[in-house]
Scaffold this active site. Sequence first.
Site, short mmCIF file in Angstrom:
data_model
loop_
_atom_site.label_atom_id
_atom_site.label_comp_id
_atom_site.label_asym_id
_atom_site.label_seq_id
_atom_site.Cartn_x
_atom_site.Cartn_y
_atom_site.Cartn_z
N SER A 10 43.85 -13.44 45.59
CA SER A 10 42.67 -13.64 44.73
C SER A 10 41.49 -14.05 45.60
CB SER A 10 42.95 -14.75 43.72
OG SER A 10 41.72 -15.26 43.23
N HIS A 34 43.23 -9.22 43.74
CA HIS A 34 43.14 -9.86 42.42
C HIS A 34 41.71 -10.36 42.20
CE1 HIS A 34 44.97 -12.06 39.00
NE2 HIS A 34 44.11 -13.04 39.30
N ASP A 36 39.14 -12.20 39.70
CA ASP A 36 39.10 -13.12 38.56
C ASP A 36 37.73 -13.08 37.89
OD1 ASP A 36 41.71 -14.53 38.57
OD2 ASP A 36 41.10 -15.07 40.60
N MET A 38 35.40 -14.46 34.94
CA MET A 38 35.29 -15.62 34.04
C MET A 38 33.90 -15.64 33.42
SD MET A 38 37.13 -18.54 36.32
CE MET A 38 38.62 -18.21 37.28
N HIS A 67 41.60 -9.48 36.48
CA HIS A 67 42.14 -10.50 35.58
C HIS A 67 40.97 -11.04 34.75
CE1 HIS A 67 44.07 -14.81 35.26
NE2 HIS A 67 43.99 -14.21 34.09
N MET A 69 39.29 -13.28 32.26
CA MET A 69 39.34 -14.55 31.52
C MET A 69 38.03 -14.66 30.76
SD MET A 69 41.11 -16.67 34.61
CE MET A 69 40.59 -15.41 35.76
N MET A 138 50.58 -17.57 33.42
CA MET A 138 49.72 -18.48 34.19
C MET A 138 50.51 -19.73 34.57
SD MET A 138 46.78 -17.01 34.58
CE MET A 138 45.99 -18.40 35.41
N ASP A 174 50.33 -16.66 38.47
CA ASP A 174 48.99 -16.89 39.01
C ASP A 174 48.65 -18.36 38.87
OD1 ASP A 174 46.31 -16.83 39.70
OD2 ASP A 174 45.69 -15.53 38.03
#
Length: 219
Positions: A10, A34, A36, A38, A67, A69, A138, A174
């Site tokens: 990540s 990866h 992330d 957000m 991913h 979120m 998670m 993760d």
Amino acid sequence: MLGEVRITPSILNADKSHLQEEIAKIAAVSDLLHLDIMDNQFVPNLTWDFDAAHAIIKGSPLPVDSHLMVADVDQIAVAYAEVGSASVTVHAEACANIRQTLRSIKAHGSRASLALKPGTPISDYAEFFDEVDMVLIMTVEPGFGGQKFMVEMMTKVAETKKLIGSRDIWLQVDGGVSLETIEIARSAGADTFVAGSAVFSSSDPAQMVNALRARAMGL
Ligand code: DX5
Ligand code: ZN
């Protein structure tokens, strides 16, 4: 333990002012990158917007594992598939229509993945296993890198592994994955490992990816 192991670094806590160089350090030894995403709504943190993420996906030498979120993820998940994510992960807690969103992700050429926060039980979501290519359990509360691995999630990982049975579904963990924790996650049934700070706070990120892989494979 036999079987395939995937390491997916990540870049959340990588040096964002030198992102291409950071990615280049681990590209030859990693399976996926990866990413992330957000929105400061689903989680209390903000990362790349869609345009910035698109540029990362386009320029990445590794296939990208996005991913998401973010709240109200259904529409944007399809957009992340459209721009070439190898895999798109949506949180069950953020989806209005899980089945349809997973199907749309796949229809746009990406692997479809379903993530669960630590407090969300897997048994409520086994009905979607016919639609998924990966399940993400998670092992921290989503939002930040560098948190402590929640060992109590290993029961849920083992339960998920059992529910997957003989289906070809990757099982990802993760949060807090390191040389100290990767073996226990592997023993519980995980095969795909996100590692952020363990990799990018190391003086030799590529060597750390190799070490994590070796540890997961019991070498
Ligand atoms: C946290 C993110 C993780 C994070 C992991 O919400 O989903 O991918 O980057 O970082 P570490 O490996 O430091 O826990
Ligand atoms: Zn993540």
